[in-house]
Design an enzyme around this catalytic site. Structure first.
Site, short mmCIF file in Angstrom:
data_model
loop_
_atom_site.label_atom_id
_atom_site.label_comp_id
_atom_site.label_asym_id
_atom_site.label_seq_id
_atom_site.Cartn_x
_atom_site.Cartn_y
_atom_site.Cartn_z
NE ARG A 18 27.68 53.55 69.18
CZ ARG A 18 27.70 52.38 69.80
NH1 ARG A 18 28.58 52.19 70.79
NH2 ARG A 18 26.89 51.41 69.47
CE LYS A 25 27.37 49.70 63.38
NZ LYS A 25 27.58 49.74 64.84
CD GLN A 78 15.12 46.18 64.61
OE1 GLN A 78 16.17 46.14 63.98
NE2 GLN A 78 15.03 46.66 65.85
N GLY A 139 29.31 46.17 75.94
CA GLY A 139 28.53 45.73 77.10
C GLY A 139 29.45 44.94 78.02
CE1 TYR A 343 44.01 57.96 30.13
CE2 TYR A 343 43.48 59.14 28.11
CZ TYR A 343 43.11 58.29 29.14
OH TYR A 343 41.85 57.75 29.17
CG ASN A 363 40.39 58.71 25.70
OD1 ASN A 363 40.78 59.82 26.02
ND2 ASN A 363 39.92 57.85 26.56
C1 UD1 Z 1 26.13 45.37 71.22
C2 UD1 Z 1 25.77 44.70 72.54
C3 UD1 Z 1 26.96 44.85 73.50
C4 UD1 Z 1 28.21 44.25 72.85
C5 UD1 Z 1 28.48 44.82 71.47
C6 UD1 Z 1 29.55 44.01 70.76
C7 UD1 Z 1 23.36 44.92 72.80
C8 UD1 Z 1 22.26 45.60 73.53
N1 UD1 Z 1 24.59 45.28 73.12
O1 UD1 Z 1 26.31 46.75 71.54
O2 UD1 Z 1 26.69 44.19 74.72
O3 UD1 Z 1 29.33 44.48 73.70
O4 UD1 Z 1 27.30 44.78 70.64
O5 UD1 Z 1 29.95 44.57 69.56
O6 UD1 Z 1 23.10 44.04 72.02
N2 UD1 Z 1 20.98 46.49 65.29
C9 UD1 Z 1 19.77 46.14 64.70
N3 UD1 Z 1 18.63 46.77 65.12
C10 UD1 Z 1 18.63 47.72 66.08
C11 UD1 Z 1 19.86 48.06 66.70
C12 UD1 Z 1 21.01 47.42 66.29
O7 UD1 Z 1 19.73 45.28 63.82
O8 UD1 Z 1 17.57 48.24 66.39
C13 UD1 Z 1 22.21 45.86 64.78
C14 UD1 Z 1 23.19 46.90 64.29
O9 UD1 Z 1 23.00 47.16 62.90
C15 UD1 Z 1 24.53 46.25 64.59
C16 UD1 Z 1 24.25 45.29 65.72
O10 UD1 Z 1 22.84 45.17 65.82
O11 UD1 Z 1 25.04 45.53 63.49
C17 UD1 Z 1 24.80 45.82 67.05
O12 UD1 Z 1 24.25 47.09 67.30
P1 UD1 Z 1 25.10 48.23 68.00
O13 UD1 Z 1 24.25 49.41 68.15
O14 UD1 Z 1 26.39 48.40 67.31
O15 UD1 Z 1 25.33 47.56 69.44
P2 UD1 Z 1 26.45 47.93 70.46
O16 UD1 Z 1 26.08 49.17 71.17
O17 UD1 Z 1 27.78 47.88 69.82
CA CA Z 2 28.50 47.58 67.82
#
Ligand code: UD1
Ligand code: CA
Length: 435
Positions: A18, A25, A78, A139, A343, A363
């Protein structure tokens, strides 16, 4: 709770689609430092065992974080291909302590104080909730009879669930046993085909575990998913930085127009006028920075700068006046006046010296950079060029319009390079055929 009893896991492996960016990010900057930097910094204040989960652009993420923290954090990779999602991110972690705090890597506004609430309560699971008028992107948390039932992601939510304004802030405290038991049980049976960490909540609840909701504020727990979120979070962090310096005695005019990075420090009673930008490891001590000036990675002591001046990295000013449209780079000026349009680069300028309007240190010869050394009480006339390497000794005068190419001007001399002025009578009238 003390540092030795808490482990922290920071999830930073996601793509962050996004953000619509080629850069991971968590590496996007807020107030001059990557988001992930701010989270690790806050985490290190409360724990000695910090794991950061990485996958997407892992070399870049690890490299940047090691440049700030050396080996103070552990990186865990991961398997995002086979186990995508925040639950998949938890598969390979091995926390040392009984209590494990899990943070999303996209919440740069978190502070050690804001984490305290999770450390004071004892429970199998503590999860963070805030109430938002516009819960878009988060969420939703289903609460019934004051108890958390489940979390549903926006993309999986029914129309009724979308109306829920309690949202999951994205920080959880789990006991190590909860992680061990429930992470392997997660599935990816949902709209995004991801393993959701949030599904631990409904599973644990079904087993009768106690889930404690902790009400938090958006000020500290805001998640960054888009560039708009990034800029909104930066406004909040800017406000914190500026408020704390104003409380320490700095005067700021129209602070909403001023940008000050994390590493900038002030000493004594300083004034920063509107529209200034102060970045990097800058120190401003007993000085006045006038409107529209930019100061990068520099030291300014007992001086006034601007309006509309630009100090580039490694500038050092002491007892000095810098006026409008003056650019200084990698130079040291002590007791100097440079009032207009100059400058000064790779230079060292000593006490009592006046630099006239339009003075340029040449310079750079297209290949290498060279130094300009200017002594005490030198008067440099307007529109002079000093071709480096060059040394101007004490008590020298440089006539206006002079180009100094001699490499050295000795103490007490006048340097002047001019073509003789000739004036042709009535030329104007002849040229335009007027009389
Ligand atoms: C997540 C929560 C949501 C909450 C929100 C709060 C889940 C499923 N959802 O959603 O309920 O309201 O955060 O900000 O957890 N990441 C990984 N590996 C992955 C995917 C994501 O490490 O495979 C990390 C991302 O880098 C990020 C964090 O997890 O820092 C959250 O991921 P993101 O995709 O932003 O989750 P949200 O959709 O915001
Ligand atoms: Ca998030």
């Amino acid at each position: 709770m003390n540092k030795e009893n808490l482990s922290i896991v920071i999830l930073a492996a996601g793509k962050g689609s996004r953000m619509k960016s080629a850069k991971a990010k968590v590496l996007h900057n807020i107030c001059g430092k990557p988001m992930l930097y701010h989270i690790i910094k806050a985490s290190l204040e409360v724990s000695n065992d910090i794991s950061v989960v990485v996958a997407h652009q892992k070399e870049a993420v690890i490299g940047e974080m090691e440049s700030f923290f050396n080996d103070a954090v552990t990186f865990v990779v991961q398997d995002a291909e086979n186990f995508p999602g925040t639950g998949g991110a938890m598969k390979n972690i091995a926390p040392k302590n009984e209590k494990v705090l899990v943070l999303n890597g996209d919440m740069p506004l978190i502070t050690a104080e804001a984490l305290q609430g999770f450390l004071d309560v004892d429970a199998d699971i503590i999860m963070s909730i805030f109430d938002l008028e516009d819960p878009d992107g988060y969420g939703r948390v289903k609460i019934q009879n004051d108890e958390v039932k489940y979390i549903v992601e926006q993309k999986d939510a029914s129309e009724d669930e979308l109306l829920i304004t309690h949202v999951n802030a994205g920080i959880y405290a789990f006991s190590k046993d909860v992680i061990k038991k429930y992470i392997p049980l997660l599935n990816n049976d949902n709209a995004q085909e991801e393993y959701y960490l949030t599904d631990v909540i409904s599973m644990a609840r079904a087993d009768g575990l106690k889930i404690v909701p902790l009400l938090v504020d958006e000020e500290h727990f805001k998640g960054v998913n888009s560039k708009k979120d990034l800029s909104d979070s930066e406004v909040i962090m800017q406000d914190r930085i500026k408020t704390s310096w104003m409380n320490a005695g700095v005067i700021m005019q129209l602070p909403s127009t001023i940008y000050i990075e994390d590493d900038v420090t002030f000493e004594g009673e300083c004034i920063v006028e509107n529209g200034c930008r102060l970045t990097g490891n800058t120190l401003i001590s007993h000085s006045h920075i006038k409107a529209g000036s930019i100061i990068e990675e520099s030291i300014v002591k007992n001086s006034d700068v601007g309006p509309l001046a630009h100090l580039r990295p490694a500038s050092y000013l002491e007892d000095t006046h810098i006026g409008n449209f003056v650019e200084i780079k990698k130079s040291s000026l002590k007791g100097v006046k440079a009032g207009h349009l100059s400058y000064i680069g790779d230079a060292q300028v000593d006490e009592g010296t006046n630099i006239g309007a339009g003075t340029i240190t040449c310079n750079y010869d297209g290949i290498k950079k060279y130094k300009t050394i200017i002594g005490k009480n030198v008067f440099i006339g307007s529109d002079s060029q000093l071709v480096a390497p060059v040394t101007i000794e004490d008590d020298v005068m440089i006539a206006a319009g002079t180009t100094v190419t001699s490499g050295k001007v000795t103490k007490g001399s006048l340097a002047i390079s001019r073509t003789k002025l000739s004036s042709i009578k009535d030329f104007y009238y002849k040229f335009f055929e007027k009389n």
